[in-house]
Design a protein around this motif. Structure first.
Motif, mmCIF file in Angstrom:
data_model
loop_
_atom_site.group_PDB
_atom_site.id
_atom_site.type_symbol
_atom_site.label_atom_id
_atom_site.label_comp_id
_atom_site.label_asym_id
_atom_site.label_seq_id
_atom_site.Cartn_x
_atom_site.Cartn_y
_atom_site.Cartn_z
ATOM 1 N N ASP A 8 -0.295 3.192 -10.245
ATOM 2 C CA ASP A 8 0.082 3.433 -8.806
ATOM 3 C C ASP A 8 -0.849 3.211 -7.667
ATOM 4 O O ASP A 8 -1.498 4.957 -7.893
ATOM 5 C CB ASP A 8 0.748 4.782 -9.794
ATOM 6 C CG ASP A 8 1.543 5.061 -8.392
ATOM 7 O OD1 ASP A 8 2.187 3.726 -6.969
ATOM 8 O OD2 ASP A 8 3.174 5.527 -8.354
ATOM 9 N N ILE A 9 -0.950 3.072 -6.580
ATOM 10 C CA ILE A 9 -2.087 3.195 -5.553
ATOM 11 C C ILE A 9 -1.001 3.427 -4.431
ATOM 12 O O ILE A 9 -0.343 2.592 -3.701
ATOM 13 C CB ILE A 9 -2.722 1.690 -5.358
ATOM 14 C CG1 ILE A 9 -3.159 0.923 -6.267
ATOM 15 C CG2 ILE A 9 -3.666 2.114 -4.686
ATOM 16 C CD1 ILE A 9 -4.624 2.038 -7.283
ATOM 17 N N ARG A 10 -1.173 4.345 -3.346
ATOM 18 C CA ARG A 10 -0.718 4.853 -2.771
ATOM 19 C C ARG A 10 -1.517 5.125 -1.352
ATOM 20 O O ARG A 10 -3.209 4.972 -1.657
ATOM 21 C CB ARG A 10 -0.071 6.300 -2.831
ATOM 22 C CG ARG A 10 0.830 5.963 -3.980
ATOM 23 C CD ARG A 10 2.250 5.175 -3.417
ATOM 24 N NE ARG A 10 2.523 5.535 -4.635
ATOM 25 C CZ ARG A 10 3.912 6.629 -4.736
ATOM 26 N NH1 ARG A 10 4.397 7.409 -4.090
ATOM 27 N NH2 ARG A 10 4.925 6.599 -6.095
ATOM 28 N N GLY A 11 -1.069 5.270 0.253
ATOM 29 C CA GLY A 11 -2.383 5.275 1.145
ATOM 30 C C GLY A 11 -2.254 4.730 1.837
ATOM 31 O O GLY A 11 -2.052 2.935 1.661
ATOM 32 N N GLU A 12 -3.524 4.837 2.871
ATOM 33 C CA GLU A 12 -3.411 3.721 3.811
ATOM 34 C C GLU A 12 -4.410 2.499 3.006
ATOM 35 O O GLU A 12 -4.264 1.657 3.685
ATOM 36 C CB GLU A 12 -4.086 4.140 4.725
ATOM 37 C CG GLU A 12 -3.595 4.900 5.798
ATOM 38 C CD GLU A 12 -4.483 5.649 7.204
ATOM 39 O OE1 GLU A 12 -5.191 5.626 6.940
ATOM 40 O OE2 GLU A 12 -3.390 6.137 7.820
ATOM 41 N N GLY A 13 -4.647 2.544 2.288
ATOM 42 C CA GLY A 13 -5.961 2.072 1.013
ATOM 43 C C GLY A 13 -5.074 1.349 0.649
ATOM 44 O O GLY A 13 -5.923 -0.048 -0.173
ATOM 45 N N ALA A 14 -3.944 1.194 -0.106
ATOM 46 C CA ALA A 14 -3.279 0.126 -1.085
ATOM 47 C C ALA A 14 -3.228 -0.932 -1.134
ATOM 48 O O ALA A 14 -3.185 -2.205 -1.889
ATOM 49 C CB ALA A 14 -2.101 1.087 -0.997
ATOM 50 N N ALA A 15 -3.119 -1.145 0.525
ATOM 51 C CA ALA A 15 -2.596 -3.082 0.455
ATOM 52 C C ALA A 15 -4.614 -3.677 0.744
ATOM 53 O O ALA A 15 -4.165 -4.818 0.544
ATOM 54 C CB ALA A 15 -2.205 -3.559 2.266
ATOM 55 N N GLN A 16 -5.028 -3.020 0.391
ATOM 56 C CA GLN A 16 -6.738 -3.827 0.785
ATOM 57 C C GLN A 16 -7.230 -2.972 -0.438
ATOM 58 O O GLN A 16 -8.290 -3.555 -0.898
ATOM 59 C CB GLN A 16 -7.803 -3.021 1.792
ATOM 60 C CG GLN A 16 -7.182 -3.666 2.647
ATOM 61 C CD GLN A 16 -6.352 -2.969 3.897
ATOM 62 O OE1 GLN A 16 -5.939 -1.677 3.429
ATOM 63 N NE2 GLN A 16 -5.413 -3.761 4.199
ATOM 64 N N ALA A 17 -6.068 -2.750 -1.913
ATOM 65 C CA ALA A 17 -6.815 -2.631 -2.661
ATOM 66 C C ALA A 17 -6.441 -2.908 -4.405
ATOM 67 O O ALA A 17 -7.514 -3.019 -5.211
ATOM 68 C CB ALA A 17 -6.023 -1.408 -3.564
ATOM 69 N N GLY A 18 -6.455 -4.458 -4.227
ATOM 70 C CA GLY A 18 -6.651 -5.604 -4.684
ATOM 71 C C GLY A 18 -8.420 -5.872 -5.919
ATOM 72 O O GLY A 18 -7.917 -5.666 -7.310
ATOM 73 N N ALA A 19 -8.799 -5.962 -4.796
ATOM 74 C CA ALA A 19 -10.257 -5.998 -5.482
ATOM 75 C C ALA A 19 -10.650 -4.841 -6.589
ATOM 76 O O ALA A 19 -11.479 -5.101 -7.654
ATOM 77 C CB ALA A 19 -11.345 -6.708 -4.537
ATOM 78 N N ALA A 20 -10.458 -3.825 -6.083
ATOM 79 C CA ALA A 20 -10.431 -2.119 -6.002
ATOM 80 C C ALA A 20 -9.767 -2.454 -7.612
ATOM 81 O O ALA A 20 -10.669 -1.291 -9.121
ATOM 82 C CB ALA A 20 -10.883 -1.372 -5.813
ATOM 83 N N VAL A 21 -9.127 -2.446 -7.813
ATOM 84 C CA VAL A 21 -8.021 -2.891 -9.511
ATOM 85 C C VAL A 21 -8.437 -3.077 -10.485
ATOM 86 O O VAL A 21 -8.716 -3.354 -11.079
ATOM 87 C CB VAL A 21 -6.737 -2.676 -8.615
ATOM 88 C CG1 VAL A 21 -5.755 -2.871 -9.822
ATOM 89 C CG2 VAL A 21 -5.957 -1.950 -7.884
#
Length: 244
Positions: A8-21
């Motif tokens: 469950d990814i929240r916050g301003e960085g969520a939209a760019q979190a794909g690679a990190a996930v």
């Protein structure tokens, strides 16, 4: 590891979190390939059968087994990955893997996350700006209900050991049999899920006798449910518990 993981990814960085996930998911798959007790070809399974020496295994095997030895010493033997001549670090490795996955996300600039590994949870940051995460603790005696809700922000881990999901799968390391102590679940809160997972396993194996030990552990709180529907908690648990 025989269970399901979710992010469950929240916050301003969520939209760019794909690679990190994706990187965190690859990490969890690597851990599963190394440590699975369900896969006969995993390095842990081969080590347990004597087909590999520990020195021949991936260094992560030695890292986890060292953590298990430390947990055994700190829990007076109630956490034990080698009882009855076997080798099974399951009570620690899942929490360790999830905690490391959370750190990977934080390092990648994704600070507001909740990773759930089969009901054991590592939190980081906030669910919304200024609003802490809220985690329901399942009632082991009444499926579908929560027995309590905990709330926290920053680094917080929540691990539960008990009979609700898979029956009694934790054994008394001194007898090799299921514990006979009247507890049906123990939930442990700690900063990291490595510790929370190990201490929940040890405490459920130990039973109500673990209460004093849990009180003495630094930065750890716990909540337990007994077979007759009673509950007990450590002195500082109330700062996390919320009603409704």
């Amino acid at each position: 590891m025989g269970t399901v993981f979710s992010f469950d990814i929240r916050g301003e960085g969520a939209a760019q979190a794909g690679a990190a996930v994706e990187a965190a998911a690859r990490w969890l798959h690597r851990v599963d390939a190394l440590f699975s007790t369900y896969k006969p070809g995993s390095e842990l399974s081969r080590l347990a059968r004597g087909e590999l020496t520990q020195a021949e295994c991936d260094p992560l095997i030695s890292e986890v087994l060292s953590l298990c030895e430390s947990a055994e010493a700190r829990s007076y033997g109630w956490f034990n990955a080698r009882y009855a001549g076997g080798l099974d670090p399951t009570g620690l490795v899942k929490g360790w893997a999830v905690e490391r996955a959370s750190l990977l996300l934080t390092a990648a600039g994704v600070p507001d996350t909740c990773i759930n590994g089969g009901g054991d949870i590592q939190l980081s940051g906030y669910r919304e700006p200024g609003r802490p995460w809220r985690i329901g603790i399942s009632d082991p005696l009444h499926p579908g209900r929560f027995v309590t809700v905990v709330e926290g922000a920053g680094e917080l881990a929540v691990a539960t050991s008990g009979t609700a999901e898979r029956g009694c799968h934790v054994l008394d390391p001194y007898t090799g049999a299921p514990p006979r102590h009247g507890l049906v679940s123990v939930t442990v809160l700690a900063r990291g899920l490595t510790a929370a997972d190990a201490w929940a396993t040890a405490a459920f194996s130990w039973g109500s006798g673990a209460r004093e030990w849990l009180e003495e552990l630094p930065d750890v709180e716990a909540f337990a449910v007994t077979a007759d529907g009673g509950t007990w908690c450590t002195a500082g648990f109330g700062q996390f518990a919320k009603v409704g």
